[in-house]
Design a protein around this motif. Structure first.
Motif, PDB file in Angstrom:
ATOM      1  N   ASP A 146      13.482  35.248  -5.187  1.00 48.77           N
ATOM      2  CA  ASP A 146      13.610  36.286  -6.221  1.00 48.77           C
ATOM      3  C   ASP A 146      12.286  37.475  -6.161  1.00 48.77           C
ATOM      4  OD1 ASP A 146      14.995  34.308  -7.255  1.00 48.77           O
ATOM      5  OD2 ASP A 146      13.752  33.329  -8.352  1.00 48.77           O
ATOM      6  N   ASN A 147      11.581  37.776  -7.281  1.00 43.26           N
ATOM      7  CA  ASN A 147      10.530  38.657  -7.530  1.00 43.26           C
ATOM      8  C   ASN A 147       9.125  38.380  -7.326  1.00 43.26           C
ATOM      9  OD1 ASN A 147      12.227  41.519  -7.612  1.00 43.26           O
ATOM     10  ND2 ASN A 147      13.144  40.345  -9.722  1.00 43.26           N
ATOM     11  N   ALA A 148       8.882  37.211  -6.334  1.00 44.94           N
ATOM     12  CA  ALA A 148       7.407  37.031  -6.151  1.00 44.94           C
ATOM     13  C   ALA A 148       7.056  37.197  -6.048  1.00 44.94           C
ATOM     14  CB  ALA A 148       7.223  34.815  -5.941  1.00 44.94           C
ATOM     15  N   VAL A 179      11.209  34.474   2.967  1.00 40.84           N
ATOM     16  CA  VAL A 179      10.777  35.426   2.203  1.00 40.84           C
ATOM     17  C   VAL A 179      12.093  36.672   1.875  1.00 40.84           C
ATOM     18  CG1 VAL A 179       9.842  37.956   0.969  1.00 40.84           C
ATOM     19  CG2 VAL A 179       8.464  36.779   3.264  1.00 40.84           C
ATOM     20  N   LYS A 180      13.087  35.873   1.635  1.00 42.58           N
ATOM     21  CA  LYS A 180      14.086  36.521  -0.290  1.00 42.58           C
ATOM     22  C   LYS A 180      14.091  36.714  -0.864  1.00 42.58           C
ATOM     23  CE  LYS A 180      15.837  32.036   2.214  1.00 42.58           C
ATOM     24  NZ  LYS A 180      16.726  30.325   1.904  1.00 42.58           N
ATOM     25  N   ASP A 181      15.803  37.763  -1.111  1.00 46.59           N
ATOM     26  CA  ASP A 181      15.264  38.529  -2.821  1.00 46.59           C
ATOM     27  C   ASP A 181      14.824  39.401  -2.243  1.00 46.59           C
ATOM     28  OD1 ASP A 181      17.634  36.257  -2.663  1.00 46.59           O
ATOM     29  OD2 ASP A 181      15.464  35.138  -4.178  1.00 46.59           O
ATOM     30  N   ASN A 182      14.253  40.274  -3.294  1.00 46.92           N
ATOM     31  CA  ASN A 182      13.075  41.029  -3.405  1.00 46.92           C
ATOM     32  C   ASN A 182      11.528  40.385  -3.489  1.00 46.92           C
ATOM     33  OD1 ASN A 182      15.309  43.427  -3.786  1.00 46.92           O
ATOM     34  ND2 ASN A 182      15.224  42.572  -5.792  1.00 46.92           N
ATOM     35  N   ALA A 183      11.898  39.242  -3.388  1.00 48.79           N
ATOM     36  CA  ALA A 183      10.185  38.959  -3.013  1.00 48.79           C
ATOM     37  C   ALA A 183       9.805  39.549  -2.024  1.00 48.79           C
ATOM     38  CB  ALA A 183      10.382  36.996  -2.653  1.00 48.79           C
TER      39      ALA A 183
END
Length: 199
Positions: A131-133, A148-152
């Motif tokens: 996510d945004n982590a 590291v996935k998404d917007n992390a």
């Protein structure tokens, strides 16, 4: 007089018994109030969700300090079978400091921020961000795996004998201050809406 003494003694006994069952101790140092969770041990994995700011450090014994007004927020800090789960969806960030002897893995979701306090010295260490982590970690590891996935986002410092890096977006991982003898990078494919519709 005996009745008053007996009443006071009974009240103190009850208060002591209740304090022992909560497995937490609250302290106040100036304007920083925190709660120490005393029934936590053998932490090898941490899962963080929501609006949490997590600090991690190496220590000879495990300890969890929860800052803010932990009991008045809609927050969860739970330890079971070596996994420490921390979640808070309050608008104000829940600040938690975990000192652990044998921490091997951290997973962060939503808007969680993970920061190392000092260098984390590990044989094997896994970091999984969604996510945004975000994570800012100073590692000294033999084998480190970072996903590291998404917007992390991840900002890595330190060194490892082997670094296995998996990421969706190249710019979301900053590792210029990280040295690895063996570096393996896997760029994960980001599916667009058209790709998903074709599946």
């Amino acid at each position: 007089m005996k009745t008053a003494f007996l009443t006071i003694f009974t009240a103190l006994t009850l208060v002591t018994g209740i304090a022992n069952k909560t497995k937490a101790a609250t302290a106040n140092t100036g304007d920083q109030a925190y709660t120490v969770l005393t029934d936590v041990s053998a932490i090898n994995k941490i899962e963080v969700r929501g609006n949490v700011e997590l600090y991690v450090s190496d220590a000879s014994t495990d300890q969890v300090k929860v800052y803010n007004k932990y009991y008045s927020q809609s927050a969860l800090v739970q330890s079971k079978n070596g996994v420490l789960r921390i979640a808070s969806y309050s608008p104000e960030k829940l600040v938690v400091w975990v000192s652990a002897n044998d921490l091997r893995s951290i997973s962060a979701f939503d808007n969680a921020d993970v920061k190392s306090f000092g260098s984390l010295s590990k044989i094997e260490f896994d970091v999984d961000l969604h996510d945004n982590a975000s994570a800012r970690l100073n590692l000294d590891a033999f084998n480190a795996s970072v996903t590291v996935k998404d917007n992390a986002k991840a900002d890595l410092k330190g060194c490892a004998n082997e670094l296995n890096l998996n990421r969706d977006i190249e710019s979301n991982v900053k590792s210029s201050n990280f040295n690895a003898a063996h570096y393996i990078e896997n760029k994960m494919a980001v599916l667009s809406d058209n790709d998903v519709a074709g599946l």
